[in-house]
Scaffold this motif. Structure first.
Motif, PDB file in Angstrom:
ATOM      1  N   VAL A 293       0.875  -1.176   0.000  1.00 58.55           N
ATOM      2  CA  VAL A 293       0.000   0.000   0.000  1.00 58.55           C
ATOM      3  C   VAL A 293       0.910   1.223   0.000  1.00 58.55           C
ATOM      4  O   VAL A 293       1.876   1.284   0.761  1.00 58.55           O
ATOM      5  CB  VAL A 293      -0.912   0.022   1.249  1.00 58.55           C
ATOM      6  N   ALA A 294       0.612   2.197  -0.852  1.00 61.05           N
ATOM      7  CA  ALA A 294       1.417   3.425  -0.922  1.00 61.05           C
ATOM      8  C   ALA A 294       0.849   4.473   0.028  1.00 61.05           C
ATOM      9  O   ALA A 294      -0.361   4.567   0.231  1.00 61.05           O
ATOM     10  CB  ALA A 294       1.432   3.963  -2.348  1.00 61.05           C
TER      11      ALA A 294
ATOM     12  N   ARG B  50       6.476   9.644  -1.467  1.00 58.18           N
ATOM     13  CA  ARG B  50       5.772   8.374  -1.545  1.00 58.18           C
ATOM     14  C   ARG B  50       6.594   7.274  -0.873  1.00 58.18           C
ATOM     15  O   ARG B  50       7.781   7.133  -1.134  1.00 58.18           O
ATOM     16  CB  ARG B  50       5.529   8.015  -3.011  1.00 58.18           C
ATOM     17  N   GLN B  51       5.940   6.526  -0.018  1.00 55.54           N
ATOM     18  CA  GLN B  51       6.556   5.382   0.648  1.00 55.54           C
ATOM     19  C   GLN B  51       5.677   4.166   0.382  1.00 55.54           C
ATOM     20  O   GLN B  51       4.471   4.298   0.181  1.00 55.54           O
ATOM     21  CB  GLN B  51       6.633   5.609   2.164  1.00 55.54           C
ATOM     22  N   VAL B  52       6.264   2.989   0.419  1.00 55.10           N
ATOM     23  CA  VAL B  52       5.505   1.754   0.254  1.00 55.10           C
ATOM     24  C   VAL B  52       5.469   1.023   1.584  1.00 55.10           C
ATOM     25  O   VAL B  52       6.490   0.880   2.263  1.00 55.10           O
ATOM     26  CB  VAL B  52       6.137   0.855  -0.836  1.00 55.10           C
ATOM     27  N   MET B  53       4.271   0.576   1.955  1.00 54.48           N
ATOM     28  CA  MET B  53       4.087  -0.199   3.183  1.00 54.48           C
ATOM     29  C   MET B  53       3.769  -1.641   2.808  1.00 54.48           C
ATOM     30  O   MET B  53       3.095  -1.905   1.819  1.00 54.48           O
ATOM     31  CB  MET B  53       2.924   0.358   4.005  1.00 54.48           C
ATOM     32  N   ARG B  54       4.257  -2.559   3.636  1.00 56.49           N
ATOM     33  CA  ARG B  54       3.966  -3.983   3.451  1.00 56.49           C
ATOM     34  C   ARG B  54       4.131  -4.669   4.801  1.00 56.49           C
ATOM     35  O   ARG B  54       5.081  -4.390   5.529  1.00 56.49           O
ATOM     36  CB  ARG B  54       4.920  -4.596   2.430  1.00 56.49           C
ATOM     37  N   LEU B  55       3.222  -5.568   5.110  1.00 56.42           N
ATOM     38  CA  LEU B  55       3.297  -6.281   6.380  1.00 56.42           C
ATOM     39  C   LEU B  55       4.005  -7.621   6.188  1.00 56.42           C
ATOM     40  O   LEU B  55       3.404  -8.597   5.776  1.00 56.42           O
ATOM     41  CB  LEU B  55       1.898  -6.489   6.969  1.00 56.42           C
TER      42      LEU B  55
ATOM     43  N   ARG C 271       8.046  -0.165   7.981  1.00 54.00           N
ATOM     44  CA  ARG C 271       9.254  -0.933   8.274  1.00 54.00           C
ATOM     45  C   ARG C 271       9.313  -2.195   7.414  1.00 54.00           C
ATOM     46  O   ARG C 271      10.368  -2.576   6.934  1.00 54.00           O
ATOM     47  CB  ARG C 271       9.328  -1.248   9.762  1.00 54.00           C
ATOM     48  N   GLY C 272       8.150  -2.828   7.182  1.00 57.19           N
ATOM     49  CA  GLY C 272       8.087  -3.977   6.295  1.00 57.19           C
ATOM     50  C   GLY C 272       8.434  -3.614   4.861  1.00 57.19           C
ATOM     51  O   GLY C 272       8.917  -4.437   4.093  1.00 57.19           O
ATOM     52  N   GLY C 273       8.217  -2.342   4.512  1.00 60.17           N
ATOM     53  CA  GLY C 273       8.557  -1.847   3.183  1.00 60.17           C
ATOM     54  C   GLY C 273       9.979  -1.333   3.072  1.00 60.17           C
ATOM     55  O   GLY C 273      10.389  -0.817   2.032  1.00 60.17           O
ATOM     56  N   GLY C 274      10.750  -1.430   4.169  1.00 60.81           N
ATOM     57  CA  GLY C 274      12.157  -1.043   4.132  1.00 60.81           C
ATOM     58  C   GLY C 274      12.501   0.270   4.816  1.00 60.81           C
ATOM     59  O   GLY C 274      13.664   0.649   4.899  1.00 60.81           O
TER      60      GLY C 274
ATOM     61  N   GLU D 232       3.725  14.807   8.009  1.00 60.60           N
ATOM     62  CA  GLU D 232       2.438  15.088   7.378  1.00 60.60           C
ATOM     63  C   GLU D 232       2.055  13.882   6.524  1.00 60.60           C
ATOM     64  O   GLU D 232       2.781  13.514   5.597  1.00 60.60           O
ATOM     65  CB  GLU D 232       2.512  16.332   6.506  1.00 60.60           C
ATOM     66  N   ILE D 233       0.933  13.277   6.856  1.00 63.16           N
ATOM     67  CA  ILE D 233       0.412  12.169   6.063  1.00 63.16           C
ATOM     68  C   ILE D 233      -0.631  12.753   5.129  1.00 63.16           C
ATOM     69  O   ILE D 233      -1.603  13.373   5.580  1.00 63.16           O
ATOM     70  CB  ILE D 233      -0.202  11.077   6.959  1.00 63.16           C
ATOM     71  N   ALA D 234      -0.410  12.585   3.832  1.00 59.11           N
ATOM     72  CA  ALA D 234      -1.345  13.127   2.844  1.00 59.11           C
ATOM     73  C   ALA D 234      -2.739  12.570   3.115  1.00 59.11           C
ATOM     74  O   ALA D 234      -2.907  11.366   3.265  1.00 59.11           O
ATOM     75  CB  ALA D 234      -0.894  12.776   1.428  1.00 59.11           C
ATOM     76  N   GLY D 235      -3.720  13.457   3.209  1.00 64.03           N
ATOM     77  CA  GLY D 235      -5.093  13.036   3.481  1.00 64.03           C
ATOM     78  C   GLY D 235      -5.454  13.060   4.945  1.00 64.03           C
ATOM     79  O   GLY D 235      -6.601  12.838   5.303  1.00 64.03           O
TER      80      GLY D 235
END
Length: 105
Positions: A9-10, A17-22, A65-68, A80-83
Motif C-alpha cells: 500500500v502506498a 511516496r513510501q511503500v508499506m507492506r506487512l 518498516r516492512g517496506g524497508g 504530514e500524512i497526505a489526506g
C-alpha cells in the motif's frame, strides 16, 4: 506504484511516496505494539471500528518498516500524512486487508 499482489500500500509522508507492506516480522512487531494476542484480534479490532489512533500509527509504522523504512513511531509524530488522519486510518485498514487477502480483479 504499490503492488497489491504483494500486499503493498502506498502512502505519502511529508510529500514523499513510501511503500508499506506487512512482512512476518512487521506483523510480530505490530502484535506487540497493539498488545493483541493474535492476528485475528488485530483484524477484528479494525473490522469493528474499535481501533485507536495508536493502533493506526502502529500499523503504519509496521507497514513502513516492512517496506524497508528505517524510522520509528516518533518519526511519524510530526510527519504530514497526505489526506490526514482519515486517510491514514483508511490506508492502515487497506494494509491489514492486503496482508491476508488477494486484491480484487
Amino acid at each position: 506504484m504499490a503492488n497489491p499482489w504483494e500486499g503493498e500500500v502506498a502512502i505519502r509522508l511529508d510529500g514523499e511516496r513510501q511503500v508499506m507492506r506487512l512482512t512476518l516480522g512487521a506483523l510480530a512487531e505490530l502484535e506487540a505494539a497493539m498488545e493483541a494476542d493474535t492476528l485475528l484480534a488485530m483484524v477484528e479490532r479494525f473490522e469493528a471500528g474499535a481501533f485507536s489512533t495508536r493502533d493506526v500509527l502502529a500499523l503504519i509504522v509496521a507497514g513502513l518498516r516492512g517496506g524497508g523504512w528505517r524510522g520509528d513511531a516518533s518519526d511519524l509524530m510530526t510527519a504530514e500524512i497526505a489526506g490526514g488522519p482519515v486517510e491514514a486510518a483508511r490506508l492502515a485498514g487497506q494494509l491489514l486487508t492486503r496482508a491476508f487477502a488477494f486484491p480484487d480483479g
